[in-house]
Design a protein around this motif. Structure first.
Motif, PDB file in Angstrom:
ATOM      1  N   ASP A 224       8.338  -0.395 -23.175  1.00 38.93           N
ATOM      2  CA  ASP A 224       8.083  -0.412 -24.616  1.00 38.93           C
ATOM      3  C   ASP A 224       9.284   0.160 -25.357  1.00 38.93           C
ATOM      4  N   ARG A 226      11.463   2.272 -28.188  1.00 37.41           N
ATOM      5  CA  ARG A 226      11.457   3.528 -28.921  1.00 37.41           C
ATOM      6  C   ARG A 226      12.649   3.489 -29.858  1.00 37.41           C
ATOM      7  N   GLY A 227      12.745   4.498 -30.714  1.00 33.38           N
ATOM      8  CA  GLY A 227      13.888   4.533 -31.615  1.00 33.38           C
ATOM      9  C   GLY A 227      15.209   4.567 -30.880  1.00 33.38           C
ATOM     10  N   ASP A 228      15.223   5.257 -29.715  1.00 35.61           N
ATOM     11  CA  ASP A 228      16.468   5.405 -28.962  1.00 35.61           C
ATOM     12  C   ASP A 228      16.495   4.547 -27.701  1.00 35.61           C
ATOM     13  N   ARG A 229      15.580   3.574 -27.607  1.00 33.42           N
ATOM     14  CA  ARG A 229      15.556   2.706 -26.426  1.00 33.42           C
ATOM     15  C   ARG A 229      15.179   1.296 -26.841  1.00 33.42           C
ATOM     16  N   GLN A 346       2.903  14.166 -32.273  1.00 35.93           N
ATOM     17  CA  GLN A 346       3.806  13.831 -31.168  1.00 35.93           C
ATOM     18  C   GLN A 346       3.290  14.278 -29.809  1.00 35.93           C
ATOM     19  N   TYR A 488      19.431  13.865 -26.792  1.00 40.30           N
ATOM     20  CA  TYR A 488      19.227  12.563 -26.163  1.00 40.30           C
ATOM     21  C   TYR A 488      19.756  12.588 -24.730  1.00 40.30           C
ATOM     22  N   GLN A 565      10.157  -4.370 -31.983  1.00 40.50           N
ATOM     23  CA  GLN A 565       9.418  -3.351 -31.242  1.00 40.50           C
ATOM     24  C   GLN A 565       8.488  -3.950 -30.186  1.00 40.50           C
TER      25      GLN A 565
END
Length: 600
Positions: A224, A226-229, A346, A488, A565
């Motif tokens: 899935d 993510r913002g950084d993936r 979160q 990160y 996404q």
């Protein structure tokens, strides 16, 4: 310069005044000022140039054109009267004698204004990505990406590494994520897999006698977004070294990456000095609540279990309690509540707080439980070294839960309190000594924690102690490491398990036999049986690196053609259906899934 132009739209200066030139590009804007005069902005890859249309014939011609039509303009360079110092070509303009339409834009209205495309809806941006990429800012990220990759290549070659490409079509391998499978036409019922990483191939290269390998490697994982993936695919600077260990890898990475960050990063030369800090995994979890801590934040987590476990507050009873003190805290109650709410979103865990106010008294949040226990307020003030105007966030639960919840709160507090975060820098560290094994969240059984091909500290002897019940398998540490930058994970790596006997023993502990190892990793197992050198490597992520260098929040901003996404390419329509003939050729039948309500 070429068949269609003599100069680019970013090239002309005052010294070209009087020359006859031809430029080609996109019609960015046309502004009439009266008197039969109009200003046309022409844009190409290199910049923009102002064209002044002064004849009725040419004005009539350009007025009939839609924005983003590609045109060629031939004319004379002259000095501008209204110069624009913010524009490289702002001292000159072109008076055209001829305008030629090269590629007509058929639409009166664009999906979005090119120069403001980043404000547009994400789906529109991705559907019309070829227009989005005309935005100079968006284009600039892709240009920088090319420059960074080129710099990485040169740096690796200077370190003596040889670039070798490994296969894209390979065998499915249990490496932690879902594979993308590719059906074989010639072998019905069998499938290739796209590589999650070139892990086995690069280790086989070491067994083959190559000394230093690298490549800018495409990797494919059905994960899935993510913002950084990015979902689907990503690129990494994959590297491996023979007759090498952890410190050898660290020296190479610390020689290659800092100059790249200093040259291309938005924070300039503010990069951690080398050698980077080494932080053991257990210490990172204890101090920062994360195995990828953002060291720009000066806050640390402290254990207050002994102090608060018996204060009478229900959630703390029998739990591990972690505290995040924030000195000189100017957060309002509303801001504190926002941090609390976001932490709970979160982590799905409750977070608590109190504050030592200006008078030096415990107030707010769970203050009544602290003030209600005789002497507790004084003890906690002393233990945490609290000064007036200090906020304390508290997390409770199992040790790992309390750590991770406090870690999220720490990161949010760093963002909310500028005085506790030096944002304008790149802060690197190595997280080392990861657990070799863990209890799987879904399976509830022993699994590999990071990379199954890592060498455990203590080698075979450590694994035999586990087998004999002398030590808990969760106590075994692996020679694994992560490179972390600004919160990160930038790279993962390890000293490899190159001994087939130790490899088999490690897999036996997670329920796989020697036959399973031979069957799942036949090439690597057999290669190691012919004598393999000690070797180690790492793989910094290129996409994430560019995201850090540009300061972007979302990784799709540094990828030329990203998916959305939901792992869909809305521009190309992928994934898409194929014909029955194609399925038949591959010996595949598509049936409805039980959870597919459409029945497709």
């Amino acid at each position: 310069m070429s068949e269609f132009r003599t100069h680019t739209c970013g090239q002309l200066r005052l010294e070209h005044a009087g020359e006859t030139v031809t430029l080609a590009g996109w019609l960015e804007n046309l502004r009439e000022v009266g008197g039969g005069i109009a200003f046309l902005v022409l844009r190409d890859f290199y910049g923009t140039t102002q064209v002044v249309v002064e004849t009725p014939e040419l004005l009539s011609q350009v007025k009939a054109l839609n924005k983003e039509t590609t045109i060629a303009v031939t004319g004379t360079v002259r000095e501008r009267t209204n110069k624009n110092p913010k524009q490289p070509t702002g001292d000159i303009e072109i008076t055209p004698s001829e305008i030629q339409v090269l590629g007509r834009c058929q639409y009166n209205e664009l999906p979005f204004e090119i120069n403001f495309s980043r404000d547009a809806d994400e789906t529109q941006r991705l559907r019309y990505r070829y227009l989005d990429l005309r935005n100079p800012g968006v284009k600039g990220n892709i240009v920088l990406r090319s420059q960074v990759v080129s710099a990485l290549r040169r740096a690796m070659e200077e370190q003596g590494f040889l670039e070798i490409n490994t296969p894209i079509l390979t065998a499915s391998s249990p490496e932690g994520a879902r594979d993308y499978l590719v059906p074989s036409r010639k072998h019905p019922g069998k499938f290739y897999a796209l590589p999650q990483a070139p892990q086995q191939f690069k280790q086989l290269l070491m067994a083959s006698g190559f000394d230093k390998y690298f490549q800018i490697a495409p990797c494919f994982r059905d994960e899935d977004a993510r913002g950084d993936r990015s979902p689907g695919e990503f690129y990494q600077l994959d590297m491996e070294m023979a007759f090498a260990g952890q410190e050898d890898v660290f020296r190479v990475i610390e020689a290659v990456l800092p100059p790249v960050f200093q040259k291309f990063g938005i924070y300039g030369k503010t990069v951690s000095p080398t050698p980077f800090r080494r932080i053991p995994y257990l210490q990172a979890m204890e101090d920062y609540g994360s195995d990828k801590p953002d060291l720009r934040i000066d806050l640390k987590i402290q254990d207050v279990t002994d102090l608060l476990g018996g204060c009478g507050f229900g959630p703390f009873e029998g739990a591990v309690v972690k505290a995040v003190p924030v000195s000189n805290c100017a957060l309002t109650r509303k801001a504190i509540d926002k941090v609390v709410a976001e932490t709970e979103v979160q982590t799905a865990q409750k977070i608590y707080w109190f504050k030592l106010d200006e008078k030096g008294e415990i107030a707010g949040g769970i203050a009544k439980f602290i003030n209600g226990s005789e002497g507790l307020a004084a003890r906690i003030i002393e233990a945490l070294g609290l000064a007036p105007n200090t906020l304390v966030m508290l997390a409770a639960g199992k040790k790992s839960t309390a750590q991770k919840t406090a870690g999220v709160a720490r990161k949010l507090l760093g963002g909310a309190c500028p005085e506790h975060m030096d944002e304008q820098r790149y802060e690197f560290c190595w997280i080392v000594d990861f657990p070799m094994f863990e209890i799987g969240e879904e399976s509830g059984t022993l699994e590999f924690g990071h990379n199954p091909f890592s060498m455990p500290y203590g080698g075979r002897e450590a694994l035999e102690k586990v087998e004999r019940g002398e030590i808990d398998p969760l106590e075994v540490r692996a020679k694994q490491y992560d490179l972390v930058c600004n919160g990160y994970e930038l790279a993962s790596g390890a000293e490899r398990n190159y001994d087939p006997e130790i490899m088999v023993k490690a897999f036996e502990l997670v329920g796989l036999s020697e036959a399973d190892v031979r069957g799942k990793f036949p090439a690597m197992y057999n290669a190691f049986c012919y004598g393999a050198p000690p070797h180690a490597g790492a793989a910094p992520g290129v996409d994430r690196m560019i995201m850090l260098l540009t300061g972007e929040t979302f990784i799709r901003e540094v990828i030329a053609f990203p998916m959305n996404q939901s792992a869909q390419d809305v521009m190309m329509g992928a994934p898409g259906e194929v014909t029955d003939a194609q399925l038949k050729e591959l010996s595949i039948a598509v049936t409805a899934r039980e959870d597919d309500e459409s029945g497709a």
